[in-house]
Design an enzyme around this catalytic site. Structure first.
Site, PDB file in Angstrom:
ATOM      1  NE  ARG A   1      76.146  97.296  46.511  1.00  7.42           N
ATOM      2  CZ  ARG A   1      75.393  96.979  45.474  1.00  7.42           C
ATOM      3  NH1 ARG A   1      74.844  95.787  45.404  1.00  7.42           N
ATOM      4  NH2 ARG A   1      75.178  97.839  44.497  1.00  7.42           N
TER       5      ARG A   1
ATOM      6  NE  ARG B   1      72.541  99.352  47.458  1.00 12.62           N
ATOM      7  CZ  ARG B   1      72.253  99.218  46.161  1.00 12.62           C
ATOM      8  NH1 ARG B   1      71.398  98.296  45.765  1.00 12.62           N
ATOM      9  NH2 ARG B   1      72.813 100.007  45.273  1.00 12.62           N
TER      10      ARG B   1
ATOM     11  CE  LYS C   1      71.764 104.081  47.127  1.00 18.65           C
ATOM     12  NZ  LYS C   1      73.214 104.061  47.266  1.00 18.65           N
TER      13      LYS C   1
ATOM     14  CG  HIS D   1      78.538 101.724  40.851  1.00 20.57           C
ATOM     15  ND1 HIS D   1      79.647 101.107  41.378  1.00 20.57           N
ATOM     16  CD2 HIS D   1      77.672 101.878  41.889  1.00 20.57           C
ATOM     17  CE1 HIS D   1      79.452 100.887  42.673  1.00 20.57           C
ATOM     18  NE2 HIS D   1      78.272 101.336  42.997  1.00 20.57           N
TER      19      HIS D   1
ATOM     20  CE1 TYR E   1      79.756 100.680  47.532  1.00 19.35           C
ATOM     21  CE2 TYR E   1      80.177  98.567  46.483  1.00 19.35           C
ATOM     22  CZ  TYR E   1      79.487  99.337  47.408  1.00 19.35           C
ATOM     23  OH  TYR E   1      78.549  98.746  48.210  1.00 19.35           O
TER      24      TYR E   1
ATOM     25  CG  HIS F   1      77.612  99.412  51.389  1.00 18.18           C
ATOM     26  ND1 HIS F   1      77.055  99.348  50.143  1.00 18.18           N
ATOM     27  CD2 HIS F   1      76.733 100.103  52.157  1.00 18.18           C
ATOM     28  CE1 HIS F   1      75.897  99.985  50.151  1.00 18.18           C
ATOM     29  NE2 HIS F   1      75.684 100.448  51.352  1.00 18.18           N
TER      30      HIS F   1
END
Length: 186
Positions: A136, A39, A68, A160, A169, A133
């Protein structure tokens, strides 16, 4: 807006040349995100000493705590990224204590500033659905393809909880649906 990975390698090159021409710092941020899947909030606070030991040799791993999740992350930097970092650190004459992505105002570059410049580059280079994002997601997308669809490993890298989350994603589900529509034509 749905943020998407960059699926066109020529767009990635255009972004890099634009950003590197503006300021090599932004070119390296792009390369860092594309080569690590980190990130942006984990990339910006990296210090030179996180990458090189006191003898200016690369550390075996870049080790950091994800902002995060708070989880420890170990990344083995690839040769393309190492080459870019070495050239940048020499060019900028950075010390061991310096932030890799320093701000002229002191400290490291802030996420909003980095995003502003990256978004500007995306607009100039006609990269659609670009967001914080995107780098990523781009790493995940291309790694998924290069690893012969090893979604489990990418899922684990992204922390995840399911393969479906990871596939969504990195934009694979939509891509597969798009391909379905071209299979049968009347």
């Amino acid at each position: 807006m749905v943020v998407e990975p960059i699926r066109d390698k020529s767009k990635i090159k255009q972004l890099y040349y634009y950003l590197n021409g503006k300021d090599p710092k932004y070119g390296l941020i792009l390369k860092f995100g594309l080569n690590t899947g980190l990130r942006i909030s984990d990339i910006l606070p990296i210090k030179v000493s996180d990458i090189f030991n006191e003898h200016w040799e690369y550390r075996y791993y870049l080790i950091l705590n994800e902002k995060k999740t708070g989880k420890l992350k170990k990344i083995k930097l690839n040769n393309a990224l190492k080459k870019a970092i070495s050239a940048y650190v020499k060019q900028q004459v950075l010390s061991q204590e310096a932030y890799l992505f320093y701000s002229r105002k002191g400290g490291h570059l802030k996420r909003i500033q980095a995003y502003k410049v990256l978004k500007e580059a995306a607009n100039v280079c006609y990269v659609e659905n670009f967001g914080t994002h995107s780098l990523r997601k781009t790493w995940g997308y291309w790694t998924y393809k290069a690893s012969k669809y090893n979604i489990g490993l990418i899922m684990d890298t992204f922390n995840h909880s399911s393969q479906n989350i990871t596939l969504r994603y990195i934009g694979i589900n939509q891509e597969q649906k798009d391909e379905l529509y071209s299979l049968v034509q009347f």
